[in-house]
Enzyme design. Structure first.
Site, mmCIF file in Angstrom:
data_model
loop_
_atom_site.group_PDB
_atom_site.id
_atom_site.type_symbol
_atom_site.label_atom_id
_atom_site.label_comp_id
_atom_site.label_asym_id
_atom_site.label_seq_id
_atom_site.Cartn_x
_atom_site.Cartn_y
_atom_site.Cartn_z
ATOM 1 N N GLU A 197 0.837 -1.201 0.000
ATOM 2 C CA GLU A 197 0.000 0.000 0.000
ATOM 3 C C GLU A 197 0.875 1.255 0.000
ATOM 4 O O GLU A 197 2.085 1.199 0.189
ATOM 5 C CB GLU A 197 -0.904 0.044 1.246
ATOM 6 C CG GLU A 197 -2.252 -0.628 1.086
ATOM 7 C CD GLU A 197 -3.256 0.246 0.343
ATOM 8 O OE1 GLU A 197 -2.855 1.282 -0.235
ATOM 9 O OE2 GLU A 197 -4.453 -0.113 0.339
ATOM 10 N N ARG A 230 -6.624 0.636 13.424
ATOM 11 C CA ARG A 230 -5.276 0.899 12.931
ATOM 12 C C ARG A 230 -5.361 1.956 11.835
ATOM 13 O O ARG A 230 -6.415 2.140 11.205
ATOM 14 C CB ARG A 230 -4.616 -0.364 12.371
ATOM 15 C CG ARG A 230 -5.196 -0.887 11.074
ATOM 16 C CD ARG A 230 -4.215 -1.826 10.385
ATOM 17 N NE ARG A 230 -4.758 -2.493 9.223
ATOM 18 C CZ ARG A 230 -4.834 -1.960 7.996
ATOM 19 N NH1 ARG A 230 -4.452 -0.696 7.800
ATOM 20 N NH2 ARG A 230 -5.318 -2.655 6.991
ATOM 21 N N ASN A 278 -4.715 3.428 8.153
ATOM 22 C CA ASN A 278 -4.666 2.865 6.816
ATOM 23 C C ASN A 278 -3.990 3.862 5.882
ATOM 24 O O ASN A 278 -2.806 4.143 6.034
ATOM 25 C CB ASN A 278 -6.074 2.480 6.338
ATOM 26 C CG ASN A 278 -6.039 1.506 5.179
ATOM 27 O OD1 ASN A 278 -5.290 0.529 5.220
ATOM 28 N ND2 ASN A 278 -6.822 1.758 4.145
ATOM 29 N N ASP A 311 -9.831 2.033 -3.836
ATOM 30 C CA ASP A 311 -8.774 1.957 -2.819
ATOM 31 C C ASP A 311 -7.916 3.219 -2.913
ATOM 32 O O ASP A 311 -8.434 4.326 -2.869
ATOM 33 C CB ASP A 311 -7.986 0.669 -3.036
ATOM 34 C CG ASP A 311 -7.215 0.201 -1.807
ATOM 35 O OD1 ASP A 311 -6.715 1.052 -1.050
ATOM 36 O OD2 ASP A 311 -7.088 -1.023 -1.610
ATOM 37 N N ASN A 364 -9.405 5.466 2.969
ATOM 38 C CA ASN A 364 -8.504 5.078 1.897
ATOM 39 C C ASN A 364 -8.062 6.277 1.074
ATOM 40 O O ASN A 364 -7.880 7.359 1.603
ATOM 41 C CB ASN A 364 -9.138 3.976 1.045
ATOM 42 C CG ASN A 364 -8.282 2.717 1.040
ATOM 43 O OD1 ASN A 364 -7.068 2.778 0.874
ATOM 44 N ND2 ASN A 364 -8.910 1.576 1.234
#
Length: 289
Positions: free
Chosen positions: A16, A99, A101, A198, A148
């Site tokens: 990512e 958490r 991202n 995403d 995202n």
């Protein structure tokens, strides 16, 4: 448009957050579940994997040198020599159900990063935070499914933000001076069967490039939210695109492993890809703190 190149068999569990360093001509990205980040020199093929010891949602370059990270435990600076994190803010404390991202830095050097539920049984909702250069943290968007892709228009008047489970990319009016956002509206909404939007990036023409988790593609949208072109990917879970290369006209794309039963069918999953698109992208800003 040229074809998709498979350039590195890194086999990330959850690759990512790619960031191109214009100064170094290097690509950085994270493997969230692998608790590490990568650094690649595409010209020499020199590739480093640096373990951090905690899931990193996203990282960014700092104006003063080095990296800032949004991790499972909060915002932190990374000391390259000491190989350790120094935490500067822990906005959700020690909550094990959350958490960080994805995220990005805006034109004034503020680091935006959002949270999501961590764990299949967690019902926690995410928040988009803004870390200012002075160390203060501001809650900007609440009740997020999976925070995202985030980016800004070339004139820095619009901020784009992705909440993946809603299958939408939204747009806000952005005030660069204050860092405030307003006038939320839907920019893109896609059918669930096309995958989840995403990570994203923006090019110099103001078009938005969005990777589709479980969608096998990266889509370029015009500033009105209409599909301009589609890059078909050889993996089900492309996660995030970023522009890089000497002329900023190469699109690097990270990916993640799919569900277990799909892995033998898509052996390139989790690897790094590149497409020479012939369109220039916007360079990533650096955190000013």
């Amino acid at each position: 448009m040229n074809s998709v190149e498979h350039i590195l068999p890194c086999r990330d569990k959850l690759g990512e957050g790619p960031v191109w360093s214009v100064d170094e001509q290097l690509l950085y990205w994270v493997d969230i579940e692998g608790e590490c980040y990568h650094r690649l020199d595409p010209l020499s093929d020199r590739h480093e994997v640096i373990p951090v010891g905690v899931p990193i949602g996203v990282l960014a370059l700092r104006e003063s040198g080095g990296l800032v990270m949004a991790t499972k435990k909060g915002f932190a600076f990374w000391d390259e020599e000491e190989k350790k994190l120094t935490y500067i803010a822990r906005p959700f404390g020690d909550n094990p159900d959350l958490r960080f991202n994805d995220g990005a830095v805006d034109c004034r050097g503020r680091f935006w990063a959002g949270t999501m539920a961590d764990g299949l049984l967690s019902q926690a909702r995410g928040t988009l935070y803004r870390l200012d250069p002075d160390g203060s943290v501001h809650e900007m968007i609440h009740d997020i499914g999976v925070s995202n892709g985030i980016g800004w228009s070339p004139d820095n008047r619009i901020m784009y933000f992705t909440d993946s489970p809603t299958y939408t990319i939204v747009a806000y009016d952005f005030d660069a001076e204050t860092g405030s956002i307003s006038n939320r509206r839907i920019f893109v909404e896609t059918p669930a069967e096309e995958g989840d939007p995403d990570g994203l990036c923006v090019d110099t023409e103001g078009y938005i490039w969005s990777a589709y988790w479980n969608g096998f593609k990266v889509v370029r949208y015009d500033p009105q939210g209409q599909v301009d072109q589609v890059i078909e990917m050889p993996v089900p879970r492309p996660t995030a695109p970023v522009f890089g290369g000497q002329y900023m006209d190469e699109l690097y794309i990270t990916s993640a492993l799919p569900v277990e039963e799909q892995r033998s069918d898509y052996p390139l999953s989790g690897d790094l890809f590149r497409v020479k698109v012939g369109i220039k992208g916007l360079a990533k800003y650096k955190f000013a703190g």
